[in-house]
Design an enzyme around this catalytic site. Sequence first.
Site, PDB file in Angstrom:
ATOM      1  N   TYR A 198       0.822  -1.229   0.000  1.00 29.07           N
ATOM      2  CA  TYR A 198       0.000   0.000   0.000  1.00 29.07           C
ATOM      3  C   TYR A 198       0.853   1.275   0.000  1.00 29.07           C
ATOM      4  O   TYR A 198       0.388   2.341   0.421  1.00 29.07           O
ATOM      5  CB  TYR A 198      -0.961  -0.002   1.185  1.00 29.07           C
ATOM      6  CG  TYR A 198      -2.236  -0.777   0.944  1.00 29.07           C
ATOM      7  CD1 TYR A 198      -3.128  -0.409  -0.076  1.00 29.07           C
ATOM      8  CD2 TYR A 198      -2.586  -1.865   1.734  1.00 29.07           C
ATOM      9  CE1 TYR A 198      -4.301  -1.106  -0.301  1.00 29.07           C
ATOM     10  CE2 TYR A 198      -3.775  -2.574   1.516  1.00 29.07           C
ATOM     11  CZ  TYR A 198      -4.622  -2.185   0.503  1.00 29.07           C
ATOM     12  OH  TYR A 198      -5.792  -2.873   0.285  1.00 29.07           O
TER      13      TYR A 198
ATOM     14  N   ASN B 275     -13.313  -3.447   4.088  1.00 31.05           N
ATOM     15  CA  ASN B 275     -14.269  -3.531   2.981  1.00 31.05           C
ATOM     16  C   ASN B 275     -14.091  -4.768   2.089  1.00 31.05           C
ATOM     17  O   ASN B 275     -14.403  -4.757   0.911  1.00 31.05           O
ATOM     18  CB  ASN B 275     -14.244  -2.234   2.168  1.00 31.05           C
ATOM     19  CG  ASN B 275     -12.871  -1.930   1.617  1.00 31.05           C
ATOM     20  OD1 ASN B 275     -11.953  -2.721   1.777  1.00 31.05           O
ATOM     21  ND2 ASN B 275     -12.729  -0.789   0.967  1.00 31.05           N
TER      22      ASN B 275
ATOM     23  N   HIS C 160      -9.815  -6.117  -2.237  1.00 24.49           N
ATOM     24  CA  HIS C 160      -8.981  -5.176  -2.985  1.00 24.49           C
ATOM     25  C   HIS C 160      -9.007  -5.592  -4.447  1.00 24.49           C
ATOM     26  O   HIS C 160      -9.022  -6.791  -4.742  1.00 24.49           O
ATOM     27  CB  HIS C 160      -7.524  -5.219  -2.498  1.00 24.49           C
ATOM     28  CG  HIS C 160      -6.574  -4.562  -3.460  1.00 24.49           C
ATOM     29  ND1 HIS C 160      -6.336  -3.205  -3.456  1.00 24.49           N
ATOM     30  CD2 HIS C 160      -5.860  -5.070  -4.500  1.00 24.49           C
ATOM     31  CE1 HIS C 160      -5.508  -2.912  -4.454  1.00 24.49           C
ATOM     32  NE2 HIS C 160      -5.199  -4.024  -5.104  1.00 24.49           N
TER      33      HIS C 160
HETATM   34  N1  UDP Z   1      -9.321   3.129   3.067  1.00 21.67           N
HETATM   35  C1  UDP Z   1      -9.575   3.504   4.374  1.00 21.67           C
HETATM   36  N2  UDP Z   1     -10.137   4.741   4.608  1.00 21.67           N
HETATM   37  C2  UDP Z   1     -10.434   5.612   3.606  1.00 21.67           C
HETATM   38  C3  UDP Z   1     -10.159   5.209   2.269  1.00 21.67           C
HETATM   39  C4  UDP Z   1      -9.603   3.964   2.039  1.00 21.67           C
HETATM   40  O1  UDP Z   1      -9.309   2.751   5.301  1.00 21.67           O
HETATM   41  O2  UDP Z   1     -10.934   6.713   3.878  1.00 21.67           O
HETATM   42  C5  UDP Z   1      -8.728   1.787   2.799  1.00 21.67           C
HETATM   43  C6  UDP Z   1      -9.772   0.797   2.267  1.00 21.67           C
HETATM   44  O3  UDP Z   1      -9.499  -0.491   2.795  1.00 21.67           O
HETATM   45  C7  UDP Z   1      -9.524   0.865   0.774  1.00 21.67           C
HETATM   46  C8  UDP Z   1      -7.999   1.022   0.725  1.00 21.67           C
HETATM   47  O4  UDP Z   1      -7.707   1.899   1.813  1.00 21.67           O
HETATM   48  O5  UDP Z   1      -9.990  -0.290   0.109  1.00 21.67           O
HETATM   49  C9  UDP Z   1      -7.452   1.618  -0.558  1.00 21.67           C
HETATM   50  O6  UDP Z   1      -8.133   2.820  -0.839  1.00 21.67           O
HETATM   51  P1  UDP Z   1      -8.575   3.183  -2.326  1.00 21.67           P
HETATM   52  O7  UDP Z   1      -9.050   4.609  -2.304  1.00 21.67           O
HETATM   53  O8  UDP Z   1      -7.505   2.801  -3.280  1.00 21.67           O
HETATM   54  O9  UDP Z   1      -9.902   2.270  -2.537  1.00 21.67           O
HETATM   55  P2  UDP Z   1     -10.178   0.935  -3.390  1.00 21.67           P
HETATM   56  O10 UDP Z   1      -9.378   1.024  -4.655  1.00 21.67           O
HETATM   57  O11 UDP Z   1      -9.778  -0.240  -2.526  1.00 21.67           O
HETATM   58  O12 UDP Z   1     -11.660   0.969  -3.626  1.00 21.67           O
END
Ligand code: UDP
Length: 149
Positions: A60, A123, A126
């Site tokens: 990450y 959520n 990924h």
């Molecule tokens: N995440 C979080 N808080 C936030 C936004 C993201 O904990 O406000 C975490 C969540 O698990 C997310 C991951 O960071 O899936 C990566 O964020 P991204 O915006 O890339 O979302 P994704 O591509 O997974 O939908």
Amino acid sequence: APLSQGEANMALERTFSIIKPDATRRNLTGKINAKFEEAGLRIVAQKRIHMTKSQAGKFYDVHAERPFYDELCEFMSSAPVVVQVLEGEGAIAKNREVMGATNPADAAPGTIRAEFAESVGENSVHGSDAPETAAVEIAYFFSGIELVG
Ligand code: UDP
């Protein structure tokens, strides 16, 4: 005329997916995989691993400056995950569609996150967001011999 083998395979794409700790803890691996398969995504590689916090942190890396980074790395290393490679026509976009929005409150009905995610952080899944990230993410977790698919 029918498509040749080469033409038929032209849009075949691979993406990288993780079934996250909140989902493995609740024994949702099979239900989530069923969603992928129903959408026409083929699971061509898959393994269960337990990441260290530093391995999650490297994965990450792009989020290193975000306020949720430390909590995210803690969470991703809190229990086993299932890392997988999904293949299909337009697999990257298709997977993002099946996953649903990052925040389950915004996720469309029927998506994985709408049905299973617990919060914006926990959520359930990924999925890569572009061909370049898919290639890097697949190579981070899988070796060539695991990808003969
Ligand atoms: N995440 C979080 N808080 C936030 C936004 C993201 O904990 O406000 C975490 C969540 O698990 C997310 C991951 O960071 O899936 C990566 O964020 P991204 O915006 O890339 O979302 P994704 O591509 O997974 O939908």
